[in-house]
Scaffold this motif. Structure first.
Motif, PDB file in Angstrom:
ATOM      1  N   GLU A 137       9.253  -5.096   1.657  1.00 26.89           N
ATOM      2  CA  GLU A 137       9.221  -4.001   2.631  1.00 26.89           C
ATOM      3  C   GLU A 137       7.791  -3.451   2.659  1.00 26.89           C
ATOM      4  O   GLU A 137       7.425  -2.571   1.867  1.00 26.89           O
ATOM      5  CB  GLU A 137      10.229  -2.913   2.265  1.00 26.89           C
ATOM      6  CG  GLU A 137      10.218  -1.698   3.199  1.00 26.89           C
ATOM      7  CD  GLU A 137      10.144  -2.035   4.670  1.00 26.89           C
ATOM      8  OE1 GLU A 137       9.026  -2.093   5.211  1.00 26.89           O
ATOM      9  OE2 GLU A 137      11.208  -2.244   5.290  1.00 26.89           O
ATOM     10  N   LEU A 138       6.996  -4.016   3.570  1.00 24.43           N
ATOM     11  CA  LEU A 138       5.568  -3.714   3.591  1.00 24.43           C
ATOM     12  C   LEU A 138       5.298  -2.252   3.965  1.00 24.43           C
ATOM     13  O   LEU A 138       4.299  -1.678   3.522  1.00 24.43           O
ATOM     14  CB  LEU A 138       4.848  -4.653   4.560  1.00 24.43           C
ATOM     15  CG  LEU A 138       3.322  -4.644   4.508  1.00 24.43           C
ATOM     16  CD1 LEU A 138       2.809  -5.030   3.132  1.00 24.43           C
ATOM     17  CD2 LEU A 138       2.749  -5.585   5.573  1.00 24.43           C
ATOM     18  N   VAL A 139       6.156  -1.629   4.762  1.00 25.26           N
ATOM     19  CA  VAL A 139       5.947  -0.218   5.082  1.00 25.26           C
ATOM     20  C   VAL A 139       5.989   0.617   3.807  1.00 25.26           C
ATOM     21  O   VAL A 139       5.127   1.464   3.561  1.00 25.26           O
ATOM     22  CB  VAL A 139       6.985   0.283   6.102  1.00 25.26           C
ATOM     23  CG1 VAL A 139       6.856   1.795   6.281  1.00 25.26           C
ATOM     24  CG2 VAL A 139       6.814  -0.423   7.434  1.00 25.26           C
ATOM     25  N   ARG A 140       7.000   0.394   2.997  1.00 30.04           N
ATOM     26  CA  ARG A 140       7.105   1.127   1.725  1.00 30.04           C
ATOM     27  C   ARG A 140       5.887   0.830   0.844  1.00 30.04           C
ATOM     28  O   ARG A 140       5.297   1.748   0.261  1.00 30.04           O
ATOM     29  CB  ARG A 140       8.388   0.758   0.996  1.00 30.04           C
ATOM     30  CG  ARG A 140       8.571   1.465  -0.341  1.00 30.04           C
ATOM     31  CD  ARG A 140       9.915   1.116  -0.983  1.00 30.04           C
ATOM     32  NE  ARG A 140      10.055   1.730  -2.295  1.00 30.04           N
ATOM     33  CZ  ARG A 140       9.601   1.205  -3.426  1.00 30.04           C
ATOM     34  NH1 ARG A 140       8.966   0.013  -3.386  1.00 30.04           N
ATOM     35  NH2 ARG A 140       9.758   1.823  -4.572  1.00 30.04           N
ATOM     36  N   GLY A 141       5.507  -0.447   0.753  1.00 34.41           N
ATOM     37  CA  GLY A 141       4.344  -0.798  -0.047  1.00 34.41           C
ATOM     38  C   GLY A 141       3.092  -0.089   0.432  1.00 34.41           C
ATOM     39  O   GLY A 141       2.281   0.399  -0.369  1.00 34.41           O
ATOM     40  N   PHE A 142       2.915  -0.020   1.757  1.00 31.01           N
ATOM     41  CA  PHE A 142       1.748   0.647   2.337  1.00 31.01           C
ATOM     42  C   PHE A 142       1.741   2.134   2.004  1.00 31.01           C
ATOM     43  O   PHE A 142       0.715   2.693   1.582  1.00 31.01           O
ATOM     44  CB  PHE A 142       1.777   0.425   3.849  1.00 31.01           C
ATOM     45  CG  PHE A 142       0.766   1.202   4.632  1.00 31.01           C
ATOM     46  CD1 PHE A 142      -0.591   1.106   4.361  1.00 31.01           C
ATOM     47  CD2 PHE A 142       1.184   2.031   5.665  1.00 31.01           C
ATOM     48  CE1 PHE A 142      -1.516   1.824   5.099  1.00 31.01           C
ATOM     49  CE2 PHE A 142       0.271   2.747   6.420  1.00 31.01           C
ATOM     50  CZ  PHE A 142      -1.088   2.650   6.125  1.00 31.01           C
ATOM     51  N   LEU A 143       2.887   2.791   2.171  1.00 25.99           N
ATOM     52  CA  LEU A 143       2.947   4.223   1.906  1.00 25.99           C
ATOM     53  C   LEU A 143       2.806   4.543   0.420  1.00 25.99           C
ATOM     54  O   LEU A 143       2.480   5.688   0.054  1.00 25.99           O
ATOM     55  CB  LEU A 143       4.253   4.791   2.452  1.00 25.99           C
ATOM     56  CG  LEU A 143       4.392   4.757   3.981  1.00 25.99           C
ATOM     57  CD1 LEU A 143       5.786   5.216   4.403  1.00 25.99           C
ATOM     58  CD2 LEU A 143       3.328   5.610   4.641  1.00 25.99           C
ATOM     59  N   LEU A 144       3.035   3.556  -0.436  1.00 23.03           N
ATOM     60  CA  LEU A 144       2.846   3.753  -1.875  1.00 23.03           C
ATOM     61  C   LEU A 144       1.393   3.589  -2.311  1.00 23.03           C
ATOM     62  O   LEU A 144       1.070   3.857  -3.472  1.00 23.03           O
ATOM     63  CB  LEU A 144       3.734   2.787  -2.663  1.00 23.03           C
ATOM     64  CG  LEU A 144       5.224   3.125  -2.705  1.00 23.03           C
ATOM     65  CD1 LEU A 144       6.025   1.980  -3.331  1.00 23.03           C
ATOM     66  CD2 LEU A 144       5.465   4.431  -3.486  1.00 23.03           C
ATOM     67  N   VAL A 145       0.524   3.131  -1.404  1.00 19.47           N
ATOM     68  CA  VAL A 145      -0.913   3.040  -1.704  1.00 19.47           C
ATOM     69  C   VAL A 145      -1.551   4.358  -1.271  1.00 19.47           C
ATOM     70  O   VAL A 145      -1.681   4.617  -0.071  1.00 19.47           O
ATOM     71  CB  VAL A 145      -1.563   1.860  -0.965  1.00 19.47           C
ATOM     72  CG1 VAL A 145      -3.061   1.817  -1.266  1.00 19.47           C
ATOM     73  CG2 VAL A 145      -0.902   0.546  -1.355  1.00 19.47           C
ATOM     74  N   PRO A 146      -1.949   5.217  -2.197  1.00 18.18           N
ATOM     75  CA  PRO A 146      -2.447   6.543  -1.808  1.00 18.18           C
ATOM     76  C   PRO A 146      -3.717   6.452  -0.962  1.00 18.18           C
ATOM     77  O   PRO A 146      -4.655   5.744  -1.323  1.00 18.18           O
ATOM     78  CB  PRO A 146      -2.750   7.216  -3.157  1.00 18.18           C
ATOM     79  CG  PRO A 146      -1.961   6.448  -4.165  1.00 18.18           C
ATOM     80  CD  PRO A 146      -1.911   5.043  -3.655  1.00 18.18           C
ATOM     81  N   PRO A 147      -3.777   7.147   0.174  1.00 13.07           N
ATOM     82  CA  PRO A 147      -5.018   7.184   0.953  1.00 13.07           C
ATOM     83  C   PRO A 147      -6.146   7.819   0.157  1.00 13.07           C
ATOM     84  O   PRO A 147      -5.938   8.737  -0.650  1.00 13.07           O
ATOM     85  CB  PRO A 147      -4.640   8.037   2.173  1.00 13.07           C
ATOM     86  CG  PRO A 147      -3.153   7.889   2.302  1.00 13.07           C
ATOM     87  CD  PRO A 147      -2.663   7.815   0.889  1.00 13.07           C
ATOM     88  N   ASP A 148      -7.360   7.322   0.388  1.00 11.80           N
ATOM     89  CA  ASP A 148      -8.529   7.830  -0.320  1.00 11.80           C
ATOM     90  C   ASP A 148      -8.995   9.172   0.240  1.00 11.80           C
ATOM     91  O   ASP A 148      -9.624   9.961  -0.477  1.00 11.80           O
ATOM     92  CB  ASP A 148      -9.676   6.811  -0.215  1.00 11.80           C
ATOM     93  CG  ASP A 148      -9.245   5.433  -0.668  1.00 11.80           C
ATOM     94  OD1 ASP A 148      -9.225   5.202  -1.886  1.00 11.80           O
ATOM     95  OD2 ASP A 148      -8.925   4.594   0.201  1.00 11.80           O
ATOM     96  N   ARG A 149      -8.715   9.407   1.510  1.00  6.47           N
ATOM     97  CA  ARG A 149      -9.129  10.643   2.161  1.00  6.47           C
ATOM     98  C   ARG A 149      -7.982  11.146   3.039  1.00  6.47           C
ATOM     99  O   ARG A 149      -6.970  10.455   3.210  1.00  6.47           O
ATOM    100  CB  ARG A 149     -10.385  10.423   3.009  1.00  6.47           C
ATOM    101  CG  ARG A 149     -11.579   9.906   2.217  1.00  6.47           C
ATOM    102  CD  ARG A 149     -12.821   9.917   3.082  1.00  6.47           C
ATOM    103  NE  ARG A 149     -13.906   9.147   2.479  1.00  6.47           N
ATOM    104  CZ  ARG A 149     -15.061   8.897   3.087  1.00  6.47           C
ATOM    105  NH1 ARG A 149     -15.280   9.336   4.326  1.00  6.47           N
ATOM    106  NH2 ARG A 149     -16.004   8.200   2.480  1.00  6.47           N
ATOM    107  N   ASP A 150      -8.173  12.299   3.613  1.00  6.65           N
ATOM    108  CA  ASP A 150      -7.143  12.832   4.503  1.00  6.65           C
ATOM    109  C   ASP A 150      -6.979  11.928   5.720  1.00  6.65           C
ATOM    110  O   ASP A 150      -7.982  11.468   6.297  1.00  6.65           O
ATOM    111  CB  ASP A 150      -7.519  14.234   4.976  1.00  6.65           C
ATOM    112  CG  ASP A 150      -7.426  15.264   3.873  1.00  6.65           C
ATOM    113  OD1 ASP A 150      -6.752  14.986   2.860  1.00  6.65           O
ATOM    114  OD2 ASP A 150      -8.042  16.340   4.019  1.00  6.65           O
ATOM    115  N   PRO A 151      -5.753  11.630   6.122  1.00  8.20           N
ATOM    116  CA  PRO A 151      -5.552  10.829   7.336  1.00  8.20           C
ATOM    117  C   PRO A 151      -6.248  11.467   8.536  1.00  8.20           C
ATOM    118  O   PRO A 151      -6.298  12.691   8.671  1.00  8.20           O
ATOM    119  CB  PRO A 151      -4.032  10.838   7.502  1.00  8.20           C
ATOM    120  CG  PRO A 151      -3.498  11.018   6.117  1.00  8.20           C
ATOM    121  CD  PRO A 151      -4.476  11.955   5.452  1.00  8.20           C
ATOM    122  N   GLY A 152      -6.805  10.577   9.376  1.00  7.18           N
ATOM    123  CA  GLY A 152      -7.501  11.040  10.567  1.00  7.18           C
ATOM    124  C   GLY A 152      -8.976  11.303  10.374  1.00  7.18           C
ATOM    125  O   GLY A 152      -9.661  11.669  11.335  1.00  7.18           O
TER     126      GLY A 152
END
Length: 475
Positions: A135-150
């Motif tokens: 489930e790549l969506v779950r995997g993606f959301l489990l990778v913390p963004p380095d900065r604020d989205p946007g």
């Protein structure tokens, strides 16, 4: 499927000598291998051609040009009230609510994944797959963004995958099913196919197979602000937002590639001239609003900036404000040139006499394995004209002897064209073009030690056995 209207270049204010110069430049550069092009001006096809053995009817793997079709699906879903750009991504996947605790992941909006602005500073595909391969969506959301989205751009496959997954979830359909009555049928786009993951979800970020004509029609729809033959299909507001800068680049995407530094919209690149969708190895949908033109190209190259440089050098100066005078000779000469486009076949001689019995055992990979294509385990050679690749248990039979063109086309089980032959009594060299992809496999068979080598001219990004080197077929 109805044909697009056609015209001569001069009648639409395009100097045919500029198109000819563009063709010359494409064909003379050893780093470029064009497969097809279509040029539209004022809604008319003024030039189109396919380099044999490629042909207009065949779908092509578009790689990341698929993303622009995914954005179009999202545009329809927004227009129908099924998606809101300012909704949190996690709101579409409530089953992951307990797992996704990082505040930046939870703050990620639909507009952020649509514009490659998830807050990550680099590609996350491998890390997302490591988190959850199924489930790549779950995997993606489990990778913390380095900065604020946007706040930062990063070209990031799981962002587009997530956008595609949202569309497929809210519509209850695959992308191809959802787009068929909304985009493909109204535009007159025929057969398409989209590679799916193991769960059956179409990838979104890559994997769409469609014809050059389909690319041109998508570009023309966007050029007209979402209107096709007088009927509005996409909201004008969506087209405007998708094709303007949503996020700028802090650092160069690729050094020395200025057309990748101009900002990113909703799955479209901004360029020095106009905007475009593009895919690996030279698949392009270039929209030029100032020139009222669309350019669709499929090709095989690692120097994609060079293609756009040639457009800037040769095609842009060819566009005039109105019809050009002339006697039609230049238009006719260009039309003849386009009708005879062909890739040069690999050179080779017929099988030397007296060696048939020497080739009667299967050849094995030199060094024990084929590094470029590990599933290719053996090659059988019949000097009478049949070469069989044994790949992952499948047998792909290739016929030699291409007649006048120098290429022999085989449609099943995988569409390929083969050229080449014997370079000496103990060496057979083949060039195998997989006709629904950009890729060519270069094969050399050696009688002396009964081995073969095989290398990709450009490495397929999806990998796997050779049977996958084609558009997916219905089950």
């Amino acid at each position: 499927m109805s044909s697009l209207p056609t015209s001569t270049p001069a009648a639409q204010g395009v100097d045919p000598s500029g198109i000819t110069a563009f063709l010359d430049a494409l064909e003379s550069d050893p780093q470029l291998e064009p497969h097809s092009l279509m040029l539209l001006r004022h809604g008319q096809v003024v030039a189109s051609g396919w380099w044999a053995p490629y042909a207009s009817r065949r779908p092509q793997l578009l790689y990341s040009l698929s993303k622009s079709f995914t954005a179009t699906a999202a545009g329809f879903a927004v227009a129908e009230g099924l998606i809101r750009l300012d909704d949190p991504v996690i709101s579409y996947f409530p089953e992951f609510e307990a797992d996704i605790t990082d505040p930046r992941s939870r703050a990620m909006l639909v507009r952020h994944v649509a514009s490659m602005a998830s807050g990550h500073v680099e590609e996350t595909l491998d890390r997302a797959r490591a988190q959850d391969r199924d489930e790549l969506v779950r995997g993606f959301l489990l990778v913390p963004p380095d900065r604020d989205p946007g706040t930062v751009f990063a070209y990031n496959q799981p962002a587009t995958y997530t956008l595609a997954a949202i569309v497929q979830r809210v519509t209850g359909q695959k992308l191809t099913e959802y787009l068929r009555p909304r985009l493909f049928d109204p535009l007159g786009i025929g057969e398409v196919a989209w590679t799916a993951d193991r769960g059956g979800r179409e990838l979104g970020f890559s994997g769409l197979h469609a014809t050059t004509d389909a690319i041109a029609r998508l570009g023309e729809l966007y050029l007209r602000g979402g209107v096709w033959q007088g009927e509005r299909l996409l909201p004008e507001s969506w087209v405007a937002e998708a094709t303007r800068v949503q996020i700028a680049h802090e650092t160069p995407m690729v050094d020395g590639w200025p057309d990748w530094q101009q900002g990113y919209g909703f799955q479209f690149w901004m360029g020095r001239h106009g905007y475009r969708g593009d895919g690996a190895y030279g698949q392009f949908c270039v929209v030029l609003p100032e020139q009222d033109a669309v350019l669709a190209i499929t090709s095989q190259t690692q120097e994609m900036q060079r293609v756009l440089d040639l457009v800037r050098e040769h095609l842009l100066p060819a566009f005039g404000a109105g019809p050009l005078p002339g006697d039609g000779a230049a238009d006719a000469a260009l039309a003849d040139r386009l009708a005879r486009l062909a890739l040069p076949p690999a050179e080779g001689k017929p099988a030397p006499a007296g060696h048939a019995e020497d080739w009667n055992t299967a050849l094995t990979p030199s060094g024990g394995t084929c590094a470029d294509q590990p599933t290719l385990t053996a090659i059988e050679v019949d000097p009478a004209g049949l070469v069989t690749l044994v790949d992952d248990g499948d047998r792909l039979e290739l016929r030699l002897g291409g007649g006048e063109s120098g290429w022999t086309v085989v449609d099943e089980p995988v569409p390929v064209a083969v050229s080449g032959g014997w370079t000496d009594a103990e060496t057979l060299a083949l060039h195998v073009a997989f006709l629904e992809t950009p890729h060519h496999l270069l094969v050399t068979c050696s009688l002396g030690d009964r081995t073969f080598t095989a290398r990709w001219r450009t490495q397929p990004l999806h990998g796997g056995p050779l049977r996958r080197m084609r558009a997916p077929r219905p089950a």
